[in-house]
Design a protein around this motif. Structure first.
Motif, mmCIF file in Angstrom:
data_model
loop_
_atom_site.group_PDB
_atom_site.id
_atom_site.type_symbol
_atom_site.label_atom_id
_atom_site.label_comp_id
_atom_site.label_asym_id
_atom_site.label_seq_id
_atom_site.Cartn_x
_atom_site.Cartn_y
_atom_site.Cartn_z
ATOM 1 N N ASP A 102 0.820 -1.178 -0.028
ATOM 2 C CA ASP A 102 -0.073 -0.061 -0.047
ATOM 3 C C ASP A 102 0.908 1.280 -0.006
ATOM 4 O O ASP A 102 1.290 1.628 1.028
ATOM 5 C CB ASP A 102 -0.888 -0.014 1.304
ATOM 6 C CG ASP A 102 -1.818 0.801 1.208
ATOM 7 O OD1 ASP A 102 -1.549 2.239 0.643
ATOM 8 O OD2 ASP A 102 -2.942 0.784 1.878
ATOM 9 N N GLU A 103 1.130 2.088 -1.194
ATOM 10 C CA GLU A 103 2.027 3.004 -1.386
ATOM 11 C C GLU A 103 1.433 4.277 -0.287
ATOM 12 O O GLU A 103 2.329 5.002 0.169
ATOM 13 C CB GLU A 103 1.914 3.729 -2.711
ATOM 14 C CG GLU A 103 2.586 2.406 -3.783
ATOM 15 C CD GLU A 103 2.554 2.931 -5.229
ATOM 16 O OE1 GLU A 103 2.084 4.121 -5.351
ATOM 17 O OE2 GLU A 103 3.138 2.387 -6.180
ATOM 18 N N LYS A 104 0.309 4.383 0.075
ATOM 19 C CA LYS A 104 -0.283 5.363 0.764
ATOM 20 C C LYS A 104 -0.184 5.344 2.268
ATOM 21 O O LYS A 104 0.335 6.166 2.908
ATOM 22 C CB LYS A 104 -1.829 5.860 0.612
ATOM 23 C CG LYS A 104 -1.814 6.172 -0.792
ATOM 24 C CD LYS A 104 -3.625 6.479 -1.176
ATOM 25 C CE LYS A 104 -3.860 6.812 -2.430
ATOM 26 N NZ LYS A 104 -5.219 7.299 -2.632
ATOM 27 N N GLY A 105 0.088 4.172 2.727
ATOM 28 C CA GLY A 105 0.004 3.792 4.185
ATOM 29 C C GLY A 105 -0.981 4.702 4.877
ATOM 30 O O GLY A 105 -2.202 4.525 4.359
ATOM 31 N N THR A 106 -0.851 5.168 5.891
ATOM 32 C CA THR A 106 -1.550 5.975 6.967
ATOM 33 C C THR A 106 -0.856 7.285 7.248
ATOM 34 O O THR A 106 -0.091 7.368 8.064
ATOM 35 C CB THR A 106 -1.840 5.349 7.932
ATOM 36 O OG1 THR A 106 -2.799 4.052 7.670
ATOM 37 C CG2 THR A 106 -3.200 6.031 8.780
ATOM 38 N N ASP A 107 -1.617 8.523 6.926
ATOM 39 C CA ASP A 107 -1.148 9.806 7.404
ATOM 40 C C ASP A 107 0.313 9.874 7.145
ATOM 41 O O ASP A 107 0.671 9.538 5.930
ATOM 42 C CB ASP A 107 -1.267 9.782 8.851
ATOM 43 C CG ASP A 107 -1.126 11.315 9.240
ATOM 44 O OD1 ASP A 107 -1.906 12.248 8.686
ATOM 45 O OD2 ASP A 107 -0.363 11.839 10.095
ATOM 46 N N ASP A 108 1.423 10.222 7.935
ATOM 47 C CA ASP A 108 2.688 10.159 7.843
ATOM 48 C C ASP A 108 3.597 9.299 8.208
ATOM 49 O O ASP A 108 4.718 9.297 8.570
ATOM 50 C CB ASP A 108 3.236 11.850 8.224
ATOM 51 C CG ASP A 108 3.111 11.796 9.636
ATOM 52 O OD1 ASP A 108 2.483 10.750 10.295
ATOM 53 O OD2 ASP A 108 3.799 12.732 10.337
ATOM 54 N N LEU A 109 3.061 7.994 8.443
ATOM 55 C CA LEU A 109 3.945 7.047 9.112
ATOM 56 C C LEU A 109 5.245 6.576 8.096
ATOM 57 O O LEU A 109 6.381 6.470 8.762
ATOM 58 C CB LEU A 109 2.970 5.661 9.211
ATOM 59 C CG LEU A 109 2.181 5.532 10.378
ATOM 60 C CD1 LEU A 109 1.533 4.355 10.305
ATOM 61 C CD2 LEU A 109 3.167 5.642 11.675
ATOM 62 N N TYR A 110 5.086 6.681 6.912
ATOM 63 C CA TYR A 110 6.135 6.447 6.106
ATOM 64 C C TYR A 110 7.129 7.348 6.007
ATOM 65 O O TYR A 110 8.382 7.223 6.199
ATOM 66 C CB TYR A 110 5.829 6.322 4.509
ATOM 67 C CG TYR A 110 5.059 4.784 4.372
ATOM 68 C CD1 TYR A 110 5.110 3.661 5.083
ATOM 69 C CD2 TYR A 110 4.344 4.929 3.082
ATOM 70 C CE1 TYR A 110 4.498 2.600 4.778
ATOM 71 C CE2 TYR A 110 3.467 3.328 3.003
ATOM 72 C CZ TYR A 110 3.665 2.400 3.497
ATOM 73 O OH TYR A 110 3.002 1.280 3.233
ATOM 74 N N LYS A 111 6.652 8.564 6.257
ATOM 75 C CA LYS A 111 7.577 9.960 6.055
ATOM 76 C C LYS A 111 8.317 10.205 7.218
ATOM 77 O O LYS A 111 9.655 10.465 7.375
ATOM 78 C CB LYS A 111 6.829 11.114 5.701
ATOM 79 C CG LYS A 111 7.669 12.325 5.619
ATOM 80 C CD LYS A 111 6.720 13.464 5.270
ATOM 81 C CE LYS A 111 7.578 14.844 5.047
ATOM 82 N NZ LYS A 111 6.965 16.039 4.631
ATOM 83 N N HIS A 112 7.609 9.591 8.468
ATOM 84 C CA HIS A 112 8.220 9.927 9.844
ATOM 85 C C HIS A 112 8.347 8.768 10.408
ATOM 86 O O HIS A 112 7.168 8.565 11.589
ATOM 87 C CB HIS A 112 7.487 11.138 10.555
ATOM 88 C CG HIS A 112 7.498 12.595 9.761
ATOM 89 N ND1 HIS A 112 8.929 12.863 9.757
ATOM 90 C CD2 HIS A 112 6.572 13.326 9.209
ATOM 91 C CE1 HIS A 112 8.551 14.300 9.065
ATOM 92 N NE2 HIS A 112 7.260 14.433 8.956
ATOM 93 N N SER A 113 8.815 7.796 10.158
ATOM 94 C CA SER A 113 8.688 6.301 10.657
ATOM 95 C C SER A 113 9.431 6.103 11.960
ATOM 96 O O SER A 113 9.244 5.429 12.557
ATOM 97 C CB SER A 113 9.105 5.300 9.607
ATOM 98 O OG SER A 113 10.611 5.683 9.239
ATOM 99 N N GLY A 114 10.360 6.838 12.232
ATOM 100 C CA GLY A 114 11.219 6.870 13.568
ATOM 101 C C GLY A 114 11.925 5.315 13.607
ATOM 102 O O GLY A 114 12.607 5.083 12.970
ATOM 103 N N VAL A 115 11.588 4.798 14.795
ATOM 104 C CA VAL A 115 12.157 3.419 15.228
ATOM 105 C C VAL A 115 11.311 2.432 14.242
ATOM 106 O O VAL A 115 11.851 1.252 14.205
ATOM 107 C CB VAL A 115 12.126 2.953 16.385
ATOM 108 C CG1 VAL A 115 12.765 4.018 17.250
ATOM 109 C CG2 VAL A 115 10.641 2.998 17.132
#
Length: 251
Positions: A102-115
């Motif tokens: 799923d390229e979209k994921g949810t909100d900004d989880l991919y962009k700001h994934s942290g750990v």
């Protein structure tokens, strides 16, 4: 391998906020009838695997070093909302997160994934061998790209299928050729005159049970509407069908 249902509810959970139906009133009075976000815990000698992360208190339930990996069925909020808090840990280690494509994921989880270390998406029907068990991703019918999972260790086989309305032919055929010790299946609704849009009702769940013939089947992703129906009708279900409860041990 110890398997436990963390949450057995749908997105609204039980009790539903502001609802006074018999199922919600029962859950307010007896916490054992409460249903949190649908999710599963697999615990082995190597640590914990979470299938979905809908609970928002995962940081209180688990130490950082306990969580070996997280496996997502899909990116609807009630299945991933717990990740939004976990990601801000300042530990140098990463937690692998396995996912559908799923390229979209949810909100900004991919962009700001942290750990959270999002892995290359699973390929349907391609078995993945972890150190402690194997997992095979299976396509499901839902409004977002969604995978169920066949989990195998030694001679034990479990299918975890949520969220879905019916099963794709390819998934049904794949599972029909397996001897299933347990099938955990999405069933959000009581019997309906036509199939719901995104989730099974009792009629579809019974069809899956009768065609795949698992040794036992556990219904999960349960709404307060189904709970109301079950209060009057649970005894009419086949003996091999079990109603999930939060915290219930599966194996």
């Amino acid at each position: 391998m110890d398997i436990r249902i963390l949450g057995s509810g749908n997105a609204g959970q039980v009790p539903v906020w502001g609802c006074h139906c018999v199922a919600c009133e029962r859950a307010k009075q007896d916490v054992s009838f409460r249903r949190g976000p649908c999710s599963l815990e697999i615990r082995t000698e190597r640590g914990v695997t979470l299938i979905d992360a809908g609970f928002t208190d995962l940081a209180e339930r688990y130490e950082f070093d306990e969580i070996q990996r997280i496996v997502l069925t899909h990116f609807h909020m009630d299945h991933v909302q717990g990740l939004f808090h976990l990601r801000w840990s300042e530990r140098p280690e990463k937690i692998p997160v396995f996912r559908p494509d799923d390229e979209k994921g949810t909100d900004d989880l991919y962009k700001h994934s942290g750990v959270l270390d999002f892995q290359t998406p699973f390929v349907p029907f391609n078995k993945v061998e972890f150190d402690d068990f194997s997992i095979t991703p299976l396509p499901l019918f839902h409004s977002k790209i969604t995978l169920g999972y066949l989990i195998e260790k030694n001679n034990f086989t479990l299918a975890y299928l949520t969220d879905t309305v019916g099963l794709p032919d390819t998934t049904h055929t794949f599972l029909a050729n397996r001897a299933l010790d347990c099938l955990i299946l999405d069933c959000s609704e009581p019997p309906m005159p036509s199939a719901p849009r995104n989730h099974n009702d009792i009629n579809l769940a019974l069809w899956v049970y009768n065609t795949l013939k698992p040794k036992s089947m556990i219904l999960t992703h349960i709404s307060h509407r189904l709970d109301c129906w079950l209060i009057e009708n649970e005894a009419s279900l086949p003996d091999g069908i079990i109603i999930a409860r939060d915290g219930m041990s599966v194996a």
